[in-house]
Design an enzyme around this catalytic site. Structure first.
Site, PDB file in Angstrom:
ATOM      1  N   ASN A  40       0.868  -1.182   0.000  1.00 32.37           N
ATOM      2  CA  ASN A  40       0.000   0.000   0.000  1.00 32.37           C
ATOM      3  C   ASN A  40       0.905   1.233   0.000  1.00 32.37           C
ATOM      4  O   ASN A  40       1.508   1.555   1.012  1.00 32.37           O
ATOM      5  CB  ASN A  40      -0.892  -0.034   1.252  1.00 32.37           C
ATOM      6  CG  ASN A  40      -1.712   1.233   1.398  1.00 32.37           C
ATOM      7  OD1 ASN A  40      -1.769   2.066   0.504  1.00 32.37           O
ATOM      8  ND2 ASN A  40      -2.365   1.374   2.555  1.00 32.37           N
ATOM      9  N   TRP A  41       0.981   1.872  -1.147  1.00 27.41           N
ATOM     10  CA  TRP A  41       1.907   3.006  -1.275  1.00 27.41           C
ATOM     11  C   TRP A  41       1.357   4.281  -0.645  1.00 27.41           C
ATOM     12  O   TRP A  41       2.041   5.289  -0.577  1.00 27.41           O
ATOM     13  CB  TRP A  41       2.241   3.250  -2.753  1.00 27.41           C
ATOM     14  CG  TRP A  41       2.989   2.128  -3.410  1.00 27.41           C
ATOM     15  CD1 TRP A  41       3.337   0.921  -2.840  1.00 27.41           C
ATOM     16  CD2 TRP A  41       3.496   2.088  -4.752  1.00 27.41           C
ATOM     17  NE1 TRP A  41       4.021   0.143  -3.749  1.00 27.41           N
ATOM     18  CE2 TRP A  41       4.127   0.845  -4.935  1.00 27.41           C
ATOM     19  CE3 TRP A  41       3.459   2.994  -5.811  1.00 27.41           C
ATOM     20  CZ2 TRP A  41       4.726   0.478  -6.136  1.00 27.41           C
ATOM     21  CZ3 TRP A  41       4.056   2.631  -7.004  1.00 27.41           C
ATOM     22  CH2 TRP A  41       4.690   1.386  -7.169  1.00 27.41           C
ATOM     23  N   LYS A  42       0.087   4.248  -0.258  1.00 30.52           N
ATOM     24  CA  LYS A  42      -0.564   5.424   0.339  1.00 30.52           C
ATOM     25  C   LYS A  42      -0.386   6.636  -0.582  1.00 30.52           C
ATOM     26  O   LYS A  42      -0.336   6.484  -1.802  1.00 30.52           O
ATOM     27  CB  LYS A  42      -0.042   5.662   1.759  1.00 30.52           C
ATOM     28  CG  LYS A  42      -0.136   4.377   2.609  1.00 30.52           C
ATOM     29  CD  LYS A  42       0.066   4.585   4.062  1.00 30.52           C
ATOM     30  CE  LYS A  42      -0.063   3.254   4.804  1.00 30.52           C
ATOM     31  NZ  LYS A  42       0.064   3.375   6.247  1.00 30.52           N
TER      32      LYS A  42
ATOM     33  N   HIS B 247      -9.434   1.308   5.242  1.00 33.06           N
ATOM     34  CA  HIS B 247      -8.137   1.494   5.897  1.00 33.06           C
ATOM     35  C   HIS B 247      -8.307   2.455   7.078  1.00 33.06           C
ATOM     36  O   HIS B 247      -9.109   3.391   7.004  1.00 33.06           O
ATOM     37  CB  HIS B 247      -7.123   2.052   4.890  1.00 33.06           C
ATOM     38  CG  HIS B 247      -5.723   2.002   5.422  1.00 33.06           C
ATOM     39  ND1 HIS B 247      -5.249   2.910   6.336  1.00 33.06           N
ATOM     40  CD2 HIS B 247      -4.720   1.128   5.180  1.00 33.06           C
ATOM     41  CE1 HIS B 247      -3.996   2.597   6.638  1.00 33.06           C
ATOM     42  NE2 HIS B 247      -3.646   1.523   5.957  1.00 33.06           N
TER      43      HIS B 247
ATOM     44  N   GLU C  95      -6.644   4.850   8.048  1.00 36.07           N
ATOM     45  CA  GLU C  95      -6.431   6.266   7.703  1.00 36.07           C
ATOM     46  C   GLU C  95      -7.680   6.847   7.046  1.00 36.07           C
ATOM     47  O   GLU C  95      -7.993   8.027   7.217  1.00 36.07           O
ATOM     48  CB  GLU C  95      -5.195   6.398   6.793  1.00 36.07           C
ATOM     49  CG  GLU C  95      -3.916   6.172   7.595  1.00 36.07           C
ATOM     50  CD  GLU C  95      -2.782   5.530   6.822  1.00 36.07           C
ATOM     51  OE1 GLU C  95      -2.819   5.502   5.580  1.00 36.07           O
ATOM     52  OE2 GLU C  95      -1.842   5.033   7.478  1.00 36.07           O
TER      53      GLU C  95
ATOM     54  N   GLU D 270      -4.885  -4.617  10.891  1.00 37.71           N
ATOM     55  CA  GLU D 270      -3.863  -3.575  11.047  1.00 37.71           C
ATOM     56  C   GLU D 270      -4.128  -2.804  12.342  1.00 37.71           C
ATOM     57  O   GLU D 270      -4.914  -1.836  12.339  1.00 37.71           O
ATOM     58  CB  GLU D 270      -3.904  -2.606   9.866  1.00 37.71           C
ATOM     59  CG  GLU D 270      -3.668  -3.254   8.520  1.00 37.71           C
ATOM     60  CD  GLU D 270      -3.104  -2.265   7.498  1.00 37.71           C
ATOM     61  OE1 GLU D 270      -2.076  -2.585   6.906  1.00 37.71           O
ATOM     62  OE2 GLU D 270      -3.682  -1.177   7.324  1.00 37.71           O
TER      63      GLU D 270
ATOM     64  N   GLY E 151       2.932   2.571  10.795  1.00 36.49           N
ATOM     65  CA  GLY E 151       3.869   3.678  10.607  1.00 36.49           C
ATOM     66  C   GLY E 151       4.643   4.057  11.855  1.00 36.49           C
ATOM     67  O   GLY E 151       5.284   5.105  11.898  1.00 36.49           O
TER      68      GLY E 151
ATOM     69  N   SER F 129       3.914  -1.740  10.276  1.00 37.22           N
ATOM     70  CA  SER F 129       5.370  -1.768  10.455  1.00 37.22           C
ATOM     71  C   SER F 129       6.011  -3.094  10.044  1.00 37.22           C
ATOM     72  O   SER F 129       6.985  -3.543  10.664  1.00 37.22           O
ATOM     73  CB  SER F 129       5.745  -1.413  11.905  1.00 37.22           C
ATOM     74  OG  SER F 129       5.337  -0.092  12.200  1.00 37.22           O
TER      75      SER F 129
ATOM     76  N   GLY G 242       3.066  -1.070   4.222  1.00 41.83           N
ATOM     77  CA  GLY G 242       3.055   0.353   3.884  1.00 41.83           C
ATOM     78  C   GLY G 242       4.446   0.832   3.527  1.00 41.83           C
ATOM     79  O   GLY G 242       4.950   0.582   2.427  1.00 41.83           O
ATOM     80  N   GLY G 243       5.112   1.503   4.451  1.00 34.59           N
ATOM     81  CA  GLY G 243       6.409   2.143   4.212  1.00 34.59           C
ATOM     82  C   GLY G 243       7.425   1.256   3.505  1.00 34.59           C
ATOM     83  O   GLY G 243       8.105   1.692   2.568  1.00 34.59           O
TER      84      GLY G 243
END
Ligand code: 13P
Length: 254
Positions: A9-11, A94, A96, A164, A170, A210, A231-232
């Site tokens: 997930n590149w957000k 998600h 977010e 999640e 993150g 993470s 993610g990251g």
């Protein structure tokens, strides 16, 4: 057996050019990872270009969100119909989206129904906050999110759920493999209760929060965890490929 799935997930990261470079760098390293289903979820504006780059590869495409109406006066929204030509998967609910864009379980549910109706495979995200976790409320919070999110949805082994925990997203503080597995088996039991045991055994449930090349093995070693929503670490080609390779190795030796 459930096929392991790793989704990136590149957000809200990467320009079109950066996105294309990242895909190319991942594709250059991808030999021999067929046992893992691989999904990239770049920003909407890069989907069409990346679809071209992925043609003929084993990597699939996912969107990070969608609206639940087919078309109309909804300025700024992306319709499910616009996505069906481009994507196989869509991330829904998600944390977010829930936190910054006020998505409720009811909205998530409308989107999940729509995704199935139109032939997109939803990756439905659930997770508790730090406060809820510390107050021992993980179980009721997750139970509620899964029940509400899947209300009225017909049983389907195509469903993907991502657990999640918000406190792990993150932050660099991932859950432990054991913690994640406990909540993920709870989710599988809830799906079995809502639908049936056979379908619940087919549904893939991922861990997210993470995840890196340093900790993926801990999650993949657990029996109920079918992969990860990353993610990251999915923004670095070598890190993402390391996650894929370790998953392939561990799942094929189990
Ligand atoms: P991080 O891997 O950056 O913690 O993000 C997890 C996530 O939210 C994936 O959807």
């Amino acid at each position: 057996m459930r096929k392991p799935l790793i989704a990136g997930n590149w957000k809200m990261n990467t320009s079109l050019e950066e996105a294309k470079r990242l895909v190319q760098a991942i594709l250059n390293e991808l030999d021999g990872i067929d046992v893992v289903e691989k999904v990239l979820c770049p920003p909407f504006i890069s989907l069409a270009a990346i679809k071209e780059l992925l043609r003929g590869t084993s990597v699939e495409l996912g969107a990070q969100n969608m609206y639940f109406e087919d078309k109309g006066a909804y300025t700024g929204e992306i319709s499910p119909i616009m996505l069906t030509d481009l994507c196989d998967f869509v991330i829904l609910g998600h944390s977010e989206r829930r936190q910054y864009f006020f998505e409720t379980d009811e909205i998530v549910n409308k989107k999940v129904r729509k995704a199935f109706e139109i032939g997109l495979k939803p990756i439905v995200c659930v997770g508790e906050s730090l406060n809820e976790n510390e107050a021992g409320k993980t179980e009721p919070v997750i139970t509620n999110q899964v029940r509400e999110g899947l209300a009225g949805v017909r049983p389907s082994g195509q469903l993907v759920v991502a657990y999640e925990p918000i406190w792990a997203i993150g932050t660099g503080k991932a859950a432990t493999g054991k913690q994640a597995n406990a909540t993920i088996s709870l989710i599988r039991n809830i799906v079995a209760g809502l639908w049936n045991k056979e379908t619940a055994k087919e549904v893939r449930i991922l861990y997210g929060g993470s995840v890196t090349g340093n900790n993926i093995a801990e999650f993949i070693a657990e029996p109920d965890i079918d992969g990860a929503l990353v993610g990251g670490a999915s923004l670095k080609a070598n890190e993402f490929v390391s996650i894929l390779k370790q998953t392939a190795k561990l799942k094929s030796t189990r």
